[in-house]
Write an enzyme that holds these catalytic residues in place. Sequence first.
Site, short mmCIF file in Angstrom:
data_model
loop_
_atom_site.label_atom_id
_atom_site.label_comp_id
_atom_site.label_asym_id
_atom_site.label_seq_id
_atom_site.Cartn_x
_atom_site.Cartn_y
_atom_site.Cartn_z
N GLY B 326 0.97 -0.96 0.11
CA GLY B 326 -0.01 -0.06 0.07
C GLY B 326 0.66 1.38 -0.09
N SER B 327 0.35 2.21 0.68
CA SER B 327 1.14 3.46 0.51
C SER B 327 2.41 3.58 1.28
CB SER B 327 0.34 4.57 1.29
OG SER B 327 -1.09 4.72 0.80
N THR B 328 2.90 2.62 2.05
CA THR B 328 4.26 2.53 2.62
C THR B 328 5.23 2.37 1.70
OG1 THR B 328 3.93 0.11 2.89
CG2 THR B 328 3.38 1.52 4.93
#
Lengths: 382, 647
Positions: B326-328
């Site tokens: 995801g956004s990590t």
Amino acid sequence: MSYLEYNVKRMPTGLSKVLHLNWPLVLLIVAVACMGFLMLYSVAGGAMRPWADPQMKRFAVGLGLMFAIAFTPLWFWRSIAGVAYAVSVLLLLGVEFFGTVGMGAKRWLELGPIRLQPSELAKITLLMALAAYYDWLDLKRTSHPLWVFLALLIIMIPTLLVLRQPDLGTALLLSGGGVILMFIAGVSWIYFAVAIGAGVGGVSLVLASRGTEWQILRDYQYRRIDAFLDPGIDPLGAGYHITQAKIAMGSGGWSGRGFMEGTQSRLNFLPEKHTDFIFTTLAEELGFVGAATLLFLYLLILVFAGYTVLRAATRFGSLLAAGVIVTFFLYFSVNMAMVMGLLPVVGVPLPLVSYGGSAMLVLMIGFGLLQSAHVHCPRTRS
Amino acid sequence: MKRSPKEETDSARLITRRMLVLGGLKLGAMGALVWRMQDMQLRQSDQFRLLAEENRINMRLIPPTRGLIHDRNGVLIAGNEQNYRIVIVREDAGDVDMVFDRLRKLVDLSDEDIARARRDVMRNRPFVPVTVAERLSWEEVARVAANAPALPGITPEVGLSRHYPLFEDMSHVVGYVGPVSERDLEALEVPDPVLQIPRFQIGKIGVERAHEDNLRGSAGSRRIEVNAVGRVMRELDRVEGTPGQNVQLTLDARLQNFVQARLHGESAAVVVMDAASGDLLAISSSPGFDPNLFVRGISVPDYRALLEDPYRPLADKTVQGMYPPGSTFKMVTALAALDAGETNANERVFCPGHMDISGHRFHCWRRGGHGRMNLVSALSESCDVYFYEMALRVGIDRINAMSERLGLGIRYDLPMSAVASGLNPTREWKQARRGQAWLVGDTVNASIGQGFVLTTPLQLAVMTARLATNRAILPRLVRAVGGEELANAEAMSLDLRPEWLALIRRGMAECTNHARGTAYSSRIVTAEHRHAGKTGTSQVFSITRAEREAGIRRQEDLPWNRRNHALFVAFAPEDAPRIAVSVVVEHGGGGSSAAAPIGRDVVLAALNDGMPPLSAYPAPQRNRIETQMRELSARLRPLDRDGVDQA
């Protein structure tokens, strides 16, 4: 023999008989028996019980019996020989019909509190009967086929009865002792040569027939022969005992592993270590020195007993003594050959050493008869 | 009959002659006997002596004591516990049933135990000791010992068995031991003879398996004398074995325990790493399981319960679990763009809430759009459109290269079981795996850590540590073997421009500390603890049209196993990073709501070597946090600090 000589030589009587015993033989017998006690003490793990103590008591009884028989005039034994033979054959027949079964064989006869093993008794009575037979028989007829056949019949009757029990060891000793006694009595060479020839031929025929269409024995019987010839084939089966016995003997080396230090006997690798296989314990713990010493003592017994045969006054005495010697020789040589893997395992004890009442008593009776022949012959008064 | 003297003489002469012949034969026979005797006793004596020794002497192996496993402070993680058992020897017992009846009054034994013991007793030779009961308490053993005169043939014995005093805390890392299986033996070319010892146990998973060679030690032996039926007569000599080596892990048992307690009730994974050295301080997968169950031989219902649990307690989610980051993942895309010179600190990208690429509309998570975003604010507020734009400029190949440089998609060599490699999807991979060409949309999806990208929590922690240090940090789990510290050379530089990294770090710092940052509600207010992080929410399933029509708008309304995974990565302290943390909460809903609060607690616990200080939390949250921490404290395991002495 002159009259004078006849007067000089006379039969010992009363207490003087004691002086005329074959004493060296008595001492040798005691010496061998003592070796036996020592080994029985050792195989019990250093204890008088369960074997050494009863064995010593039996030996004491046997010794008494031997003296009693020795002091009884020889003519008495000659006169009861036929009756004794008949009685022992009847007893063997009794075993056949009323015997007690033990260890897979029918050998004992229970007569009230007494447990009798008639096959042991037969060893002595057969010798007595044969000695008396050849004493009675005209010397010229000794090799006549009819009289040879009669002697064989005397041997065969108890042998076959014993074989039926089945007790191969005793049967072999009976027939072997009997036939050798016939040889000593003077039966012609020819019979023996023919018999040996037939035996060798028969054995080779049996072996040659293996695997052919006319195979004589069953397969399993051949396998037993194989296991005997090479115990390594089946080290955990039929060959196990003999393999372990050879290991015990071999590991003894020159001077042995030490008294009560034999691992094979102490750890129960040996079968029947207190009876038939006691020689292996002796050889393991006392080594070649101990084993050869025992053999030498046996040899001395043969020599001193042989002296009795040669100087016995009567044909009956000579033959009886010779029969005892032959039986004794067969006992120890068959036993030793068996535990050393030279002969198949048949139940033959080591004389005077193996634990066991009947064999011990019968031997002592035999030596008693031999001593009787030794005592009861005319000698110069000293 | 009466014979003439001549006949008597003839008879005597014949007997003498024949006796002499026989005497010769007898001598010959005795000579043969003597020859045989010397052949066996003199010539072959050595050989037979050897056979006699082989007969009587048996070798028995003495199992070595297994090495211990400690944490970085010397707290015992895996030890050997004394295991009391009672054995019966039939020949000493006499009346076995009577003895069993009396024993039942002293020790808790079931009918099956008794039946099994009786069967064993009857099947074995009378002198063979048979185990009646195992794992008795000291009280039970004492009671048996006190009643020894009434219990002939019964002896209490003590052995060692593996014990894990931290129970589920370390289950996935350390693993467990179990009996040697046929497969274990087949896998070895030359099996250690010690494996043949009945009931010997070897490591099955985790460190116990990976360091089996160190932990096992080597067997001792004793030579015993046995008789013909195998009874042991005495011991001749004894060579003690070498105990296994102790293994010290980099883990902090206390932190691990805190993490495990914090994750209680979640299906989640947390990795805490020393940012400078790569030492793993905590690597925790929740829920755990009690490894002691496996040592004893787990019961079928227990094992089935573990297998059927939807939270998969047997799986180690930290290294085996692969999740879309995801956004990590956005730091990777950002750095790839900076490294490629495709953007700079000042460039702004307009986010209208979506972006149309080759006829397909890609949404930003904020439907209304973020407006004009630069790199720092895009990271902080997690604007998707900014990274879509960057992805179009950089392309998948350069994103993959940066991903690998930061430690993603790489299988780390850790002594744990089934360590996964994750996935940096390439054009070739898609062609080979799916038989389809790589589309630009795939690159766009990958730029925000969706689509085909897969990472493990461990890899995310490594990435964070690398971002924090600009070094190629490698994770490490074992600190010392056999008391000897393992060398840990300083990691090589990543050679990323410090200015760019500073930008990324600022973006992360604002994410947790700027009012508009996605993790602002999970900020830390004490300056020395302040962390820099990044939230992530990875989609597992899209909300279907049917669901949307049924009124489901929010994650909480979905069934648990359809919710999004929640992720959070952080390093702390923000200005001088010491630790790197990654958090994955399976189906947690959203990164900022489910993962970031856990991340904050873990950061604070790690920096304070214990419980997080209440003062580090924003004042309005303190009441709630206090209650939460009180509940958590109740679940903490009091650590046996005495264990330190055993190190």
